[in-house]
Design a protein around this motif. Structure first.
Motif, PDB file in Angstrom:
ATOM      1  N   LYS A  90     -59.603  43.539 -66.918  1.00 35.68           N
ATOM      2  CA  LYS A  90     -60.540  43.896 -65.858  1.00 35.68           C
ATOM      3  C   LYS A  90     -61.554  42.798 -65.584  1.00 35.68           C
ATOM      4  O   LYS A  90     -62.117  42.739 -64.498  1.00 35.68           O
ATOM      5  N   SER A  95     -56.801  45.789 -59.225  1.00 37.64           N
ATOM      6  CA  SER A  95     -56.767  47.249 -59.248  1.00 37.64           C
ATOM      7  C   SER A  95     -55.766  47.694 -60.293  1.00 37.64           C
ATOM      8  O   SER A  95     -54.683  47.123 -60.401  1.00 37.64           O
ATOM      9  N   TYR A  96     -56.114  48.733 -61.045  1.00 37.84           N
ATOM     10  CA  TYR A  96     -55.316  49.211 -62.167  1.00 37.84           C
ATOM     11  C   TYR A  96     -55.081  50.699 -62.026  1.00 37.84           C
ATOM     12  O   TYR A  96     -56.019  51.472 -61.899  1.00 37.84           O
ATOM     13  N   GLU A 107     -52.371  44.924 -55.874  1.00 39.02           N
ATOM     14  CA  GLU A 107     -53.357  45.064 -54.815  1.00 39.02           C
ATOM     15  C   GLU A 107     -53.710  46.541 -54.669  1.00 39.02           C
ATOM     16  O   GLU A 107     -52.886  47.416 -54.942  1.00 39.02           O
ATOM     17  N   ALA A 108     -54.907  46.808 -54.204  1.00 43.03           N
ATOM     18  CA  ALA A 108     -55.398  48.188 -54.106  1.00 43.03           C
ATOM     19  C   ALA A 108     -54.456  49.081 -53.305  1.00 43.03           C
ATOM     20  O   ALA A 108     -54.173  50.215 -53.711  1.00 43.03           O
ATOM     21  N   VAL A 122     -57.177  55.454 -60.952  1.00 42.48           N
ATOM     22  CA  VAL A 122     -57.378  54.088 -60.505  1.00 42.48           C
ATOM     23  C   VAL A 122     -58.670  53.544 -61.104  1.00 42.48           C
ATOM     24  O   VAL A 122     -59.707  54.199 -61.064  1.00 42.48           O
ATOM     25  N   GLU A 123     -58.573  52.337 -61.663  1.00 42.87           N
ATOM     26  CA  GLU A 123     -59.732  51.601 -62.160  1.00 42.87           C
ATOM     27  C   GLU A 123     -59.741  50.256 -61.449  1.00 42.87           C
ATOM     28  O   GLU A 123     -58.690  49.741 -61.074  1.00 42.87           O
ATOM     29  N   THR A 124     -60.934  49.700 -61.264  1.00 42.72           N
ATOM     30  CA  THR A 124     -61.070  48.419 -60.585  1.00 42.72           C
ATOM     31  C   THR A 124     -61.731  47.419 -61.506  1.00 42.72           C
ATOM     32  O   THR A 124     -62.713  47.739 -62.166  1.00 42.72           O
ATOM     33  N   SER A 126     -63.765  43.863 -62.471  1.00 43.51           N
ATOM     34  CA  SER A 126     -64.931  43.172 -61.936  1.00 43.51           C
ATOM     35  C   SER A 126     -64.526  41.760 -61.580  1.00 43.51           C
ATOM     36  O   SER A 126     -63.805  41.110 -62.315  1.00 43.51           O
ATOM     37  N   SER A 127     -64.964  41.306 -60.442  1.00 39.32           N
ATOM     38  CA  SER A 127     -64.616  39.962 -59.983  1.00 39.32           C
ATOM     39  C   SER A 127     -65.871  39.109 -60.030  1.00 39.32           C
ATOM     40  O   SER A 127     -66.480  38.825 -59.021  1.00 39.32           O
ATOM     41  N   ASP A 139     -56.536  35.972 -59.324  1.00 33.64           N
ATOM     42  CA  ASP A 139     -57.075  37.200 -58.776  1.00 33.64           C
ATOM     43  C   ASP A 139     -57.822  36.843 -57.495  1.00 33.64           C
ATOM     44  O   ASP A 139     -57.884  35.683 -57.114  1.00 33.64           O
TER      45      ASP A 139
END
Length: 167
Positions: A90, A95-96, A107-108, A122-124, A126-127, A139
């Motif tokens: 993450k 997107s997970y 991708e989302a 769904v988990e997102t 951090s970028s 990414d």
């Protein structure tokens, strides 16, 4: 008089609650019960012909290319191993889609579509990495992820440099 006000308040509340029920029923996405199984069983449910890139006791990982897009499907031997993998991945964004001992990374929009087949949450990621142009497995922030464990199988897939992925 208090009784009348209480009765009116209850009636208004009941009307508001029943008016809200069903208002968004046709818009709510249908998410199935979270799937379980081996990597091959999950891939079949996701309508993916898995290209296995990692086949180890603690982690099995496959690249999937479907009409929905490209994604990675990974299964884990333990819940703890899965959580550690997700926590590390993450940091690289993406997107997970997370189920019991499995993860889909992509991708989302692709993750949302696969969720319609496998369920899960769904988990997102951090970028927070600076944009640097990235490498072959980058990414959205441009961070090169090719040094992450399990990313070796992604290098041969056309267009994977544009897909957020994880270790």
């Amino acid at each position: 008089m208090r009784t009348e006000r209480a009765g009116v308040a209850i009636a208004v509340l009941a009307l508001a609650l029943t008016a809200g029920c069903g208002a968004n029923d046709d818009k709510a996405p249908q998410v199935p019960k979270t799937a379980t199984g081996s990597l091959e069983q999950l891939a079949s449910k996701a309508k993916c012909e898995p290209n296995i890139s990692t086949d180890a006791a603690e982690l099995r990982q496959a690249n999937c290319v479907t009409g929905d897009g490209k994604y990675v499907l990974a299964t884990f031997a333990t819940d703890r191993g899965q959580r550690e993998w997700i926590n590390e991945a993450k940091d690289y964004g993406g997107s997970y889609l997370v189920g019991r001992k499995w993860v889909v990374v992509g991708e989302a929009a692709v993750v949302a579509t696969v969720r319609g087949r496998l369920g899960g949450e769904v988990e997102t990621g951090s970028s927070h990495h600076a944009r640097n142009g990235g490498g072959t497995s980058a990414d959205p922030s441009g961070h090169d992820m090719s040094d992450m464990p399990g990313m070796g199988g992604m290098d041969g897939m056309d267009g994977m440099e544009d897909m957020p992925s994880a270790p």
